[in-house]
Structure formats: structure tokens, C-alpha cells
Design an enzyme around this catalytic site. Structure first.
Site, PDB file in Angstrom:
ATOM      1  N   SER A 187       0.804  -1.223   0.000  1.00 23.78           N
ATOM      2  CA  SER A 187       0.000   0.000   0.000  1.00 23.78           C
ATOM      3  C   SER A 187       0.835   1.271   0.000  1.00 23.78           C
ATOM      4  O   SER A 187       0.353   2.309  -0.428  1.00 23.78           O
ATOM      5  CB  SER A 187      -0.971  -0.013   1.179  1.00 23.78           C
ATOM      6  OG  SER A 187      -0.319  -0.360   2.368  1.00 23.78           O
ATOM      7  N   HIS A 215      -5.683  -3.485  -2.653  1.00 25.77           N
ATOM      8  CA  HIS A 215      -5.437  -2.533  -3.744  1.00 25.77           C
ATOM      9  C   HIS A 215      -5.460  -3.168  -5.127  1.00 25.77           C
ATOM     10  O   HIS A 215      -5.278  -2.484  -6.128  1.00 25.77           O
ATOM     11  CB  HIS A 215      -4.096  -1.821  -3.524  1.00 25.77           C
ATOM     12  CG  HIS A 215      -4.068  -1.058  -2.246  1.00 25.77           C
ATOM     13  ND1 HIS A 215      -4.669   0.167  -2.089  1.00 25.77           N
ATOM     14  CD2 HIS A 215      -3.566  -1.382  -1.028  1.00 25.77           C
ATOM     15  CE1 HIS A 215      -4.517   0.580  -0.850  1.00 25.77           C
ATOM     16  NE2 HIS A 215      -3.850  -0.345  -0.178  1.00 25.77           N
ATOM     17  N   LYS A 246     -12.445   0.381  -1.218  1.00 25.42           N
ATOM     18  CA  LYS A 246     -11.481   1.028  -2.121  1.00 25.42           C
ATOM     19  C   LYS A 246     -12.063   1.015  -3.541  1.00 25.42           C
ATOM     20  O   LYS A 246     -13.007   1.735  -3.794  1.00 25.42           O
ATOM     21  CB  LYS A 246     -10.125   0.367  -1.961  1.00 25.42           C
ATOM     22  CG  LYS A 246      -9.561   0.752  -0.576  1.00 25.42           C
ATOM     23  CD  LYS A 246      -8.294   0.098  -0.152  1.00 25.42           C
ATOM     24  CE  LYS A 246      -7.933   0.653   1.231  1.00 25.42           C
ATOM     25  NZ  LYS A 246      -7.016  -0.193   1.967  1.00 25.42           N
TER      26      LYS A 246
HETATM   27  C1  LIG Z   1      -6.948  -0.364   3.469  1.00 26.87           C
HETATM   28  C2  LIG Z   1      -6.248  -1.643   3.703  1.00 26.87           C
HETATM   29  C3  LIG Z   1      -6.756  -2.589   4.587  1.00 26.87           C
HETATM   30  C4  LIG Z   1      -7.919  -2.309   5.489  1.00 26.87           C
HETATM   31  O1  LIG Z   1      -9.121  -2.298   4.788  1.00 26.87           O
HETATM   32  P1  LIG Z   1     -10.321  -1.405   5.352  1.00 26.87           P
HETATM   33  O2  LIG Z   1     -11.519  -1.952   4.660  1.00 26.87           O
HETATM   34  O3  LIG Z   1     -10.010  -0.002   4.993  1.00 26.87           O
HETATM   35  O4  LIG Z   1     -10.360  -1.619   6.835  1.00 26.87           O
HETATM   36  C5  LIG Z   1      -6.110  -3.813   4.675  1.00 26.87           C
HETATM   37  N1  LIG Z   1      -5.004  -4.064   3.940  1.00 26.87           N
HETATM   38  C6  LIG Z   1      -4.477  -3.158   3.091  1.00 26.87           C
HETATM   39  C7  LIG Z   1      -3.257  -3.506   2.308  1.00 26.87           C
HETATM   40  C8  LIG Z   1      -5.070  -1.915   2.960  1.00 26.87           C
HETATM   41  O5  LIG Z   1      -4.539  -1.000   2.159  1.00 26.87           O
END
Ligand SMILES: *Cc1c(COP(=O)(O)O)cnc(C)c1O
Length: 401
Positions: A187, A215, A246
Site C-alpha cells: 500500500s 489494492h 477502495k
Molecule cells: C486499506 C487496507 C486494509 C484495510 O481495509 P479497510 O476496509 O479499509 O479496513 C487492509 N489491507 C491493506 C493492504 C489496505 O490498504
């Protein structure tokens, strides 16, 4: 006294230029958003920071489905899934995701969670019992790391994308159950984990591969299924976590795996059992956003995203060539996450502030989220950005160079 104790910690954070604060978004998620800054003034900014990669948060069909879902189901789910919170919409989202992953995971079933953070805690802590050893990639997301802290299993950390290091650790392990845990797309760096080689290691050493595709879902693969589709992987050893806040533009998450694994999570995952299910209207709208991801809209938006990525990378590459003394470095990324590594904390925050004065919001990311001395601008692109948006960012960076 507690307040003095905490104030001293806050002062120490400030002294390192590490203070974090929230801003108030006065309008919805979109490339142009009105945001109220720390000074209390609201400004319209072009945002290079959301993870709404396909721009689906503002898609009219998603909004309409959310309204329709609220008309059918009202507000909250009222209880945890095993009590009465599991609606028809929750069931249909899980069934749909199970079908998405059937080509990649034999006997695939999906189980929903309220957030990706919860899903990661659940899968790592529940599977990582005292019989297991967890092999965790160094740059994993905080939620996976927190999962290893809750797990009873022994934890071994392998170096970033270093399959040889992982294989040596697997070879040395005597654990009955071996779990490899990795982000699919990192990320803060935007690079993609070498999943084919990790899966080969899992097969060679009788291990299982837990993949966090927060992602990749919606963005990678010909039809947006994500990183498993990107690499055309298929194995019973794959356990995948995907988030729905996302690229899917809403909220929630899921784990998809062989049905024995999801059956076990339903019995054992404490944050599934002891937390109120997500609002059914959100699940109802997810059926629309997931259909958009796999349809024509998704295909077009993935193509736009790739074109914008190429434009940004070419522009920053040319800028760095024009300024050979600059120490900035563009991370090697094939995803919409395009980090520009700047170095110092104060330096990156000054750069982010200068961009913001030009109407561009690009967050500075500092330790402990990234290693010391590698503070960076985390530029993220959305399919709904225009070429002119990217060109404005490039011009503003040039002015700061
Ligand atoms: C955003 C994210 C999460 C957490 O997901 P949410 O639905 O926002 O709690 C987990 N792993 C990665 C790599 C992320 O970027």
C-alpha cells in the site's frame, strides 16, 4: 497523571514532525473535493489520495442502489451475522464473490466482514493457532501485523519480496501448519508481490498463502478480479482477503477460500461473531458496484487508469532527468499507487503543503508507516482524474523541484 503523560507523548510526536490530524471533507469522494483544512478554511482541491480507484463511490448507479437498499432494508443490520444481521443482500454478495473466485480457488466460498482491518485480524488470528507458524512479509499492512499479534502461532518475518529468504524459513520450520501472509499490492510502495513464486513455495513446503488484495481488487486482472486474475493463479492453497471500501467504492471486506476454511472462520473468527453486521443497504449497493467492476464501465475505467499512470510516470521521469541533483525517487510501481520518495519528514510535509497551496492534495507519508528516511508523497490515481489533472500535478512538482 494521565493527561501530563499523554501531553508529553504528543509533544514528542510534534517535535519529530509526525503529528497527524483529520480534515473535514465537505463534499463526497471525487477527484475534486471541498476540504476544510487545519486553518478552518474550506477549499476545493484536486485529490490524489483516495483509494476509490475506479471512481465508483460517486457512480450514479451505486448511489441509486444505496438509496434503493435503504428503502428496502432501512438503516442498520441490528445484530451480528449469526444472530439476525445477515440479510439477503449479505448472502448475495458472498455468493457472487464466491463465483468470482471459483476459477482461482477450487470450492471457493466468501465470508463478509465490516472492514478489511477486521477481516485481516480474523483470518490471521483464527488460522494462526498454536499448531501454526506464520511467515509474514516485512512490508505487510498494519492490520495483518496486528493479526499476527493476536495469533497464538509463532511468527517469522521474511524480507520484502524475498522468496529465497521465505523458502529458507519454510525449510527450517517444523510447524504442522504453515501460513505465508502477504499484501498483493503494497500500500505504501505500489509494487506487486511475486505471488506465483510465493505460491510455488507454498506448494513445495506444504504451506498456505494468505493474500491481502485491498489494492488489486477491481484494478488488476482483465475483468477486475484482482491480483489472482492478473497472475492467472489457481490453487486450493490460496486464501484471499479483499476490501470493498477502495475500488468497489463502498465499504466492507471479505475472505474467500476453500469452503472448509470459510466454514471454520464462521465458527471461530471473533470479529465476525461479536460485531454487528454491516448495513444491508451497503451490501445491496455492492451488488451494483461489483457488477460495474466486471462490466464495460470497469473495463473502460481500468484502461483510463493505466493511461493516467503512464502519463504521470513519464512526466515525473522527465522532471527527474531535468533536475539531476534532486534526491527524489519515483517508486517502481505498475499500480495506481505511485509514491514519490522524498526522504525527510519535514521536507515531505513542506512539499505536500506547497502542492496544497496550488490546490492539489497529495498526502505526505512518514514513519512509522514507512521506514525512517523514506518519507514520501503517496500519489494515487483514479480513473476519474483527467489528463489535465495529472498535468497540473506535474507542473506543480516542477515548480517545487
Ligand atoms: C486499506 C487496507 C486494509 C484495510 O481495509 P479497510 O476496509 O479499509 O479496513 C487492509 N489491507 C491493506 C493492504 C489496505 O490498504
Amino acid at each position: 497523571m494521565l493527561l501530563d503523560h499523554l501531553q508529553a507523548k504528543l509533544d514528542a510526536i510534534r517535535a519529530q514532525d509526525l503529528t497527524r490530524f483529520t480534515r473535514i471533507a465537505e463534499t463526497g469522494t471525487a477527484p475534486r473535493q471541498t476540504v476544510r483544512g487545519a486553518d478552518g478554511v474550506a477549499r476545493e482541491l484536486t485529490m490524489f489520495c483516495s483509494n476509490d480507484y475506479l471512481g465508483l463511490a460517486a457512480h450514479p448507479a451505486v448511489t441509486a442502489a444505496l438509496v434503493e437498499g435503504a428503502q428496502v432494508y432501512g438503516g442498520g443490520s441490528g445484530a451480528s451475522p449469526l444472530v439476525s444481521g445477515h440479510s439477503r443482500a449479505h448472502h448475495d454478495v458472498e455468493a457472487l464473490l464466491g463465483r468470482w473466485f471459483e476459477p482461482h480457488i477450487p470450492e471457493a466460498r466468501a465470508i463478509g466482514f465490516c472492514t478489511g482491518y477486521m477481516a485481516n485480524l480474523a483470518v490471521v488470528a483464527a488460522l494462526g493457532d498454536a499448531d501454526a507458524e506464520i511467515f509474514s512479509e516485512t512490508l505487510n499492512h498494519a492490520s495483518l501485523i496486528d493479526g499476527t499479534r493476536l495469533a497464538k502461532a509463532k511468527v517469522s518475518r521474511y524480507a520484502h519480496c524475498d522468496v529465497e529468504d521465505l523458502r529458507a524459513r519454510l525449510a527450517a520450520s517444523t510447524a504442522r501448519i504453515k501460513l505465508i501472509v502477504t499484501d498483493a499490492v503494497f500500500s505504501m510502495d505500489g509494487d506487486i508481490a511475486p505471488l506465483p513464486a510465493l505460491l510455488q513455495a507454498a506448494e513445495d513446503f506444504d504451506a498456505w498463502l494468505i493474500v491481502d488484495d485491498a489494492h488489486g481488487l477491481g484494478v488488476l486482472g482483465e475483468t477486475g478480479v484482482g491480483t489472482l486474475e492478473h497472475f492467472r493463479l489457481r490453487s486450493e492453497r490460496l486464501i484471499l482477503m479483499g476490501t470493498l471500501g477502495k475500488a468497489a467504492g463502498l465499504a466492507g471486506a471479505f475472505v474467500v477460500a476453500h469452503r472448509t476454511i470459510t466454514d471454520y472462520l464462521l465458527q471461530a473468527a471473533r470479529n465476525y461473531i461479536f460485531s454487528t453486521a454491516s448495513p444491508p443497504a451497503v451490501e445491496h449497493a455492492l451488488l451494483t458496484s461489483l457488477a460495474l467492476i466486471r462490466g464495460e464501465v470497469g473495463a473502460q475505467r481500468r484502461a483510463s487508469l493505466r493511461a493516467l499512470q503512464a502519463r504521470l510516470r513519464a512526466g515525473i521521469g522527465a522532471l527527474l532527468d531535468r533536475h539531476p541533483t534532486l534526491t527524489w525517487k519515483l517508486a517502481d510501481s505498475q499500480t495506481p499507487i505511485q509514491p514519490l520518495i522524498v526522504g525527510g519528514n519535514a521536507e515531505v510535509m513542506a512539499l505536500a503543503a506547497a502542492l496544497e497551496r496550488e490546490g492539489l492534495r497529495v498526502p505526505g507519508i512518514r514513519p512509522p508507516t514507512v521506514p525512517k528516511g523514506e518519507a514520501r508523497l503517496r500519489i494515487t490515481l483514479c480513473a476519474t482524474h483527467t489528463e489535465a489533472d495529472v498535468d497540473r500535478l506535474l507542473a506543480a512538482l516542477e515548480a517545487c523541484a
